[in-house]
Design a protein around this motif. Structure first.
Motif, PDB file in Angstrom:
ATOM      1  N   TYR A   1       8.199  -3.959  10.175  1.00 46.77           N
ATOM      2  CA  TYR A   1       8.589  -4.422   8.845  1.00 46.77           C
ATOM      3  C   TYR A   1       8.204  -5.883   8.607  1.00 46.77           C
ATOM      4  O   TYR A   1       8.565  -6.459   7.584  1.00 46.77           O
ATOM      5  CB  TYR A   1      10.104  -4.254   8.678  1.00 46.77           C
ATOM      6  N   ILE A   2       7.458  -6.479   9.545  1.00 48.46           N
ATOM      7  CA  ILE A   2       7.033  -7.870   9.427  1.00 48.46           C
ATOM      8  C   ILE A   2       5.515  -7.902   9.476  1.00 48.46           C
ATOM      9  O   ILE A   2       4.921  -7.434  10.460  1.00 48.46           O
ATOM     10  CB  ILE A   2       7.615  -8.724  10.571  1.00 48.46           C
ATOM     11  N   PRO A   3       4.843  -8.438   8.456  1.00 45.45           N
ATOM     12  CA  PRO A   3       3.377  -8.359   8.408  1.00 45.45           C
ATOM     13  C   PRO A   3       2.670  -8.842   9.668  1.00 45.45           C
ATOM     14  O   PRO A   3       1.815  -8.139  10.219  1.00 45.45           O
ATOM     15  CB  PRO A   3       3.027  -9.228   7.189  1.00 45.45           C
ATOM     16  N   TRP A   4       2.991 -10.048  10.154  1.00 47.36           N
ATOM     17  CA  TRP A   4       2.305 -10.535  11.351  1.00 47.36           C
ATOM     18  C   TRP A   4       2.789  -9.811  12.603  1.00 47.36           C
ATOM     19  O   TRP A   4       2.037  -9.614  13.558  1.00 47.36           O
ATOM     20  CB  TRP A   4       2.485 -12.046  11.522  1.00 47.36           C
ATOM     21  N   GLY A   5       4.054  -9.373  12.588  1.00 42.61           N
ATOM     22  CA  GLY A   5       4.612  -8.706  13.759  1.00 42.61           C
ATOM     23  C   GLY A   5       3.954  -7.371  14.033  1.00 42.61           C
ATOM     24  O   GLY A   5       3.662  -7.036  15.185  1.00 42.61           O
ATOM     25  N   ARG A   6       3.706  -6.589  12.983  1.00 43.71           N
ATOM     26  CA  ARG A   6       3.154  -5.250  13.198  1.00 43.71           C
ATOM     27  C   ARG A   6       1.745  -5.311  13.776  1.00 43.71           C
ATOM     28  O   ARG A   6       1.300  -4.359  14.422  1.00 43.71           O
ATOM     29  CB  ARG A   6       3.191  -4.438  11.910  1.00 43.71           C
TER      30      ARG A   6
ATOM     31  N   ILE B   1       9.172   3.786   3.232  1.00 40.18           N
ATOM     32  CA  ILE B   1       8.621   3.042   2.095  1.00 40.18           C
ATOM     33  C   ILE B   1       7.801   3.949   1.191  1.00 40.18           C
ATOM     34  O   ILE B   1       7.834   3.822  -0.042  1.00 40.18           O
ATOM     35  CB  ILE B   1       7.789   1.843   2.589  1.00 40.18           C
ATOM     36  N   THR B   2       7.072   4.897   1.769  1.00 46.24           N
ATOM     37  CA  THR B   2       6.272   5.821   0.957  1.00 46.24           C
ATOM     38  C   THR B   2       7.176   6.713   0.102  1.00 46.24           C
ATOM     39  O   THR B   2       6.922   6.909  -1.096  1.00 46.24           O
ATOM     40  CB  THR B   2       5.394   6.703   1.870  1.00 46.24           C
ATOM     41  N   VAL B   3       8.236   7.238   0.695  1.00 46.93           N
ATOM     42  CA  VAL B   3       9.153   8.114  -0.041  1.00 46.93           C
ATOM     43  C   VAL B   3       9.916   7.333  -1.114  1.00 46.93           C
ATOM     44  O   VAL B   3      10.176   7.856  -2.209  1.00 46.93           O
ATOM     45  CB  VAL B   3      10.122   8.812   0.937  1.00 46.93           C
TER      46      VAL B   3
ATOM     47  N   ALA C   1       7.374   2.895  13.582  1.00 47.42           N
ATOM     48  CA  ALA C   1       6.255   3.291  12.724  1.00 47.42           C
ATOM     49  C   ALA C   1       6.638   4.436  11.790  1.00 47.42           C
ATOM     50  O   ALA C   1       6.293   4.419  10.600  1.00 47.42           O
ATOM     51  CB  ALA C   1       5.052   3.679  13.581  1.00 47.42           C
ATOM     52  N   LEU C   2       7.344   5.434  12.304  1.00 44.43           N
ATOM     53  CA  LEU C   2       7.717   6.559  11.446  1.00 44.43           C
ATOM     54  C   LEU C   2       8.742   6.150  10.392  1.00 44.43           C
ATOM     55  O   LEU C   2       8.631   6.542   9.229  1.00 44.43           O
ATOM     56  CB  LEU C   2       8.263   7.706  12.296  1.00 44.43           C
ATOM     57  N   SER C   3       9.739   5.359  10.794  1.00 42.07           N
ATOM     58  CA  SER C   3      10.742   4.943   9.809  1.00 42.07           C
ATOM     59  C   SER C   3      10.106   4.096   8.719  1.00 42.07           C
ATOM     60  O   SER C   3      10.391   4.277   7.530  1.00 42.07           O
ATOM     61  CB  SER C   3      11.875   4.176  10.491  1.00 42.07           C
ATOM     62  N   TRP C   4       9.235   3.175   9.110  1.00 42.53           N
ATOM     63  CA  TRP C   4       8.544   2.309   8.142  1.00 42.53           C
ATOM     64  C   TRP C   4       7.636   3.130   7.229  1.00 42.53           C
ATOM     65  O   TRP C   4       7.716   3.029   5.997  1.00 42.53           O
ATOM     66  CB  TRP C   4       7.737   1.262   8.906  1.00 42.53           C
ATOM     67  N   GLY C   5       6.773   3.940   7.825  1.00 39.62           N
ATOM     68  CA  GLY C   5       5.799   4.683   7.041  1.00 39.62           C
ATOM     69  C   GLY C   5       6.426   5.670   6.083  1.00 39.62           C
ATOM     70  O   GLY C   5       6.086   5.723   4.893  1.00 39.62           O
TER      71      GLY C   5
ATOM     72  N   LEU D   1       0.830  -1.205   0.000  1.00 34.63           N
ATOM     73  CA  LEU D   1       0.000   0.000   0.000  1.00 34.63           C
ATOM     74  C   LEU D   1       0.866   1.256   0.000  1.00 34.63           C
ATOM     75  O   LEU D   1       0.640   2.180  -0.790  1.00 34.63           O
ATOM     76  CB  LEU D   1      -0.916   0.000   1.224  1.00 34.63           C
ATOM     77  N   LEU D   2       1.861   1.285   0.878  1.00 38.00           N
ATOM     78  CA  LEU D   2       2.702   2.485   0.987  1.00 38.00           C
ATOM     79  C   LEU D   2       3.498   2.739  -0.283  1.00 38.00           C
ATOM     80  O   LEU D   2       3.596   3.883  -0.751  1.00 38.00           O
ATOM     81  CB  LEU D   2       3.656   2.343   2.175  1.00 38.00           C
ATOM     82  N   PHE D   3       4.095   1.688  -0.836  1.00 35.65           N
ATOM     83  CA  PHE D   3       4.895   1.848  -2.051  1.00 35.65           C
ATOM     84  C   PHE D   3       4.014   2.321  -3.210  1.00 35.65           C
ATOM     85  O   PHE D   3       4.400   3.222  -3.968  1.00 35.65           O
ATOM     86  CB  PHE D   3       5.572   0.524  -2.389  1.00 35.65           C
ATOM     87  N   ALA D   4       2.827   1.716  -3.342  1.00 29.57           N
ATOM     88  CA  ALA D   4       1.910   2.107  -4.410  1.00 29.57           C
ATOM     89  C   ALA D   4       1.430   3.549  -4.224  1.00 29.57           C
ATOM     90  O   ALA D   4       1.314   4.313  -5.187  1.00 29.57           O
ATOM     91  CB  ALA D   4       0.724   1.154  -4.456  1.00 29.57           C
ATOM     92  N   ALA D   5       1.141   3.933  -2.981  1.00 27.34           N
ATOM     93  CA  ALA D   5       0.699   5.308  -2.713  1.00 27.34           C
ATOM     94  C   ALA D   5       1.808   6.297  -3.050  1.00 27.34           C
ATOM     95  O   ALA D   5       1.556   7.382  -3.595  1.00 27.34           O
ATOM     96  CB  ALA D   5       0.286   5.449  -1.251  1.00 27.34           C
ATOM     97  N   GLY D   6       3.061   5.929  -2.722  1.00 30.78           N
ATOM     98  CA  GLY D   6       4.184   6.791  -3.082  1.00 30.78           C
ATOM     99  C   GLY D   6       4.353   6.919  -4.582  1.00 30.78           C
ATOM    100  O   GLY D   6       4.598   8.013  -5.107  1.00 30.78           O
ATOM    101  N   LEU D   7       4.235   5.798  -5.291  1.00 33.35           N
ATOM    102  CA  LEU D   7       4.308   5.826  -6.761  1.00 33.35           C
ATOM    103  C   LEU D   7       3.248   6.753  -7.345  1.00 33.35           C
ATOM    104  O   LEU D   7       3.531   7.567  -8.231  1.00 33.35           O
ATOM    105  CB  LEU D   7       4.107   4.408  -7.314  1.00 33.35           C
ATOM    106  N   LEU D   8       2.028   6.612  -6.850  1.00 35.16           N
ATOM    107  CA  LEU D   8       0.928   7.416  -7.371  1.00 35.16           C
ATOM    108  C   LEU D   8       1.145   8.901  -7.088  1.00 35.16           C
ATOM    109  O   LEU D   8       0.878   9.763  -7.941  1.00 35.16           O
ATOM    110  CB  LEU D   8      -0.393   6.941  -6.752  1.00 35.16           C
TER     111      LEU D   8
END
Length: 215
Positions: free
Chosen positions: A123-128, A160-162, A153-157, A45-52
């Protein structure tokens, strides 16, 4: 994912687009949506939102990225307080065998890494999804959890978006952006595998100690 988000943007405009992305990030952990649809509430989601955002000048990458980071922090806060308020039965009611297996992995992960588990788990789907309530159940001090939550949360969000944004707007940076995204995803997988291996070793050691004690 990027095509679906483009349709959302075309239908609702920039403000509601931001709110949709932020809402999905928040719901991924606060409402346990990420257990069932991790790719719609996580890295993809984040990568796609950044691309868009990189291809639509009416969107601001900094508004999007900072909002994603804040939504991720708030989602984890809700998970933490739910765990602290309702305890282990809260997670026991979450569903079937697959969910409970994720809970057990997260508990072991938290036992092994403590403060760092909250950072790494982003950075881990089940972990978050599972680490924040488990931190609450384990009575982790709130300010200790908050600092780890903000870092993770801030580093991840934002990261990946940037990365997604630069993959769209700068052809010279694009290969690097894809490589960095690949490294982040690979690191998530490696962290998950490492936690699984450590969990297996720990269980084997406990079983051996139990067997020796029974002799």
């Amino acid at each position: 994912m990027a095509h679906d988000l483009a349709n959302v943007l075309g239908d609702v405009g920039p403000l509601l687009f931001y709110l949709a992305v932020w809402g999905l990030v928040f719901a991924g952990t606060a409402l346990f949506v990420g257990v069932f649809i991790p790719f719609i509430t996580g890295d993809s989601l984040l990568f796609a939102a950044g691309l868009l955002t990189g291809t639509h000048p009416e969107l601001s990458i900094w508004v999007l990225a900072v909002g994603v980071g804040i939504a991720a922090v708030l989602g984890d806060q809700v998970g933490f307080w739910l765990g602290r308020r309702f305890g282990r039965p809260y997670l026991t009611r979450r569903g079937g065998r697959w969910v409970q297996a994720g809970v057990r992995r997260a508990e072991r992960f938290y036992e092994l890494f403590g403060w760092w588990s909250v950072v790494i788990s982003r950075y881990i789907p089940w972990g978050r999804v599972f680490i924040p309530p488990i931190a609450g159940i384990s009575a982790m001090r709130y300010w200790r959890f908050l600092t780890a939550n903000i870092v993770g949360a801030l580093s991840w969000g934002v990261l990946i978006t940037v990365i997604g944004y630069f993959a769209a707007v700068n052809p010279s940076v694009r290969p690097v952006a894809y490589i960095v995204a690949g490294v982040v995803i690979a690191a998530s997988i490696v962290a998950g595998i490492r936690a699984w291996v450590l969990d297996r070793r720990s269980r084997r050691r406990e079983a051996e100690e139990t067997a020796e004690g029974a002799r």
